[in-house]
Enzyme design. Structure first.
Site, PDB file in Angstrom:
ATOM      1  CD  GLU A  77      -2.759   1.129   2.530  1.00  0.00           C
ATOM      2  OE1 GLU A  77      -3.872   1.665   2.469  1.00  0.00           O
ATOM      3  OE2 GLU A  77      -2.314   0.593   3.564  1.00  0.00           O
TER       4      GLU A  77
ATOM      5  CE  LYS B 227      -7.543   0.791   3.554  1.00  0.00           C
ATOM      6  NZ  LYS B 227      -6.376   1.492   4.165  1.00  0.00           N
TER       7      LYS B 227
ATOM      8  CB  CYS C 146      -4.168  -1.617   4.752  1.00  0.00           C
ATOM      9  SG  CYS C 146      -3.201  -1.147   6.219  1.00  0.00           S
TER      10      CYS C 146
END
Length: 274
Positions: A40, A113, A153
């Site tokens: 990321e 995301k 994440c």
């Protein structure tokens, strides 16, 4: 399939970060990797959240995207391109997007995301929603013949995301889960490996998790420990801190054997939430 999770300690300098990413990708290809994954924010760890706005690219065009495509093509890699900021319709915000490319350099998948990190322990404060716009839907694609589900994440804390992808109507269960990340040192130390192994075990899938790992120019320290985990929860490779590679081989025979020995994916009760 030989895979590489690439670990970086990215800076506020995009050109520097692209050069380091290229060096690591060349190292991965030289080591026999057929698929490589960047972490990321591989292209930018800014001094402040708003720095993402200045380097954001239009979807489908921009120097970062062109570089990823060119490297995938030159090195013959399936490339999971970590994340980069892509412009969206909402002023003052961007998407945190993971773009994956095939060995021909073509874009295979885009995942934005979904879950935006928010954390405040009195010393560290993060609120990604200040400048990020959340994605809208899960994304999965076939990379090198492996059915792959994408996440980034903080998504790792939401098991229903992976269940939904793995039980997509008309599609086989996931075989590989991708989790590029920039976990904070404290949350990573407590939960990173635990969560990665849990997602691998409950979905009976391999997990590739490239991460940021070190002290950044903005004072933030990331946990690192980029790793590849097998469907039994065994850590096949791990790079603890600093730049480097976690290299491992995915075995379709092992995946099939484990699913046959413990057919948990067939025992999911209909009517329960994903």
């Amino acid at each position: 399939m030989r895979v590489a999770a690439l670990q970086m300690v990215s800076s506020p300098d995009v050109a520097h970060n692209l050069a380091r990413a290229e060096a690591l990708l060349r190292q991965a290809a030289a080591a026999g990797a057929q698929l490589a994954a960047l972490p990321e924010y591989f292209c930018l760890m800014g001094l402040k959240d708003e720095d993402k706005l200045a380097v954001a690219e239009t979807p489908g065009d921009g120097p970062i995207q062109r570089k990823l495509s060119a490297l995938a093509r030159e090195l013959g890699l399936w490339l999971i391109g970590g994340t980069l900021p892509l412009r969206c319709a909402e002023a003052g915000r961007v998407r945190n997007s993971c773009l994956s490319f095939g060995p021909d350099g073509a874009l295979v998948a885009r995942y934005d995301k979904l879950h935006l990190f928010c954390y405040d322990n009195g010393r560290e404060r993060y609120d990604e929603a200040r400048v990020l716009q959340a994605g809208e839907a899960p994304v999965r694609a076939e990379l090198g013949g492996w059915h792959t589900g994408f996440s980034v994440c903080y998504d790792l804390r939401f098991p229903e995301l992976y269940r939904q992808m793995s039980h997509s109507p008309g599609l086989p269960p996931l075989e590989l889960i991708s989790v590029p990340a920039a976990f904070t040192y404290g949350t990573g130390q407590a939960h990173w490996e635990l969560l990665l192994r849990a997602r691998a075990v409950e979905n009976q899938a391999y997990v590739i998790a490239p991460a940021q790992g070190g002290l950044h120019s903005n004072g933030r320290r990331t946990w690192g420990h980029s790793m590849v985990v097998d469907p039994w929860g065994e850590v096949l490779a791990c790079h603890a801190e600093g730049e480097g590679l976690a290299l491992a081989t995915l075995s379709r025979e092992r995946l099939s054997q484990l699913r046959q020995q413990l057919p948990a994916l067939q025992h999911r009760r209909p009517g329960l939430t994903p």
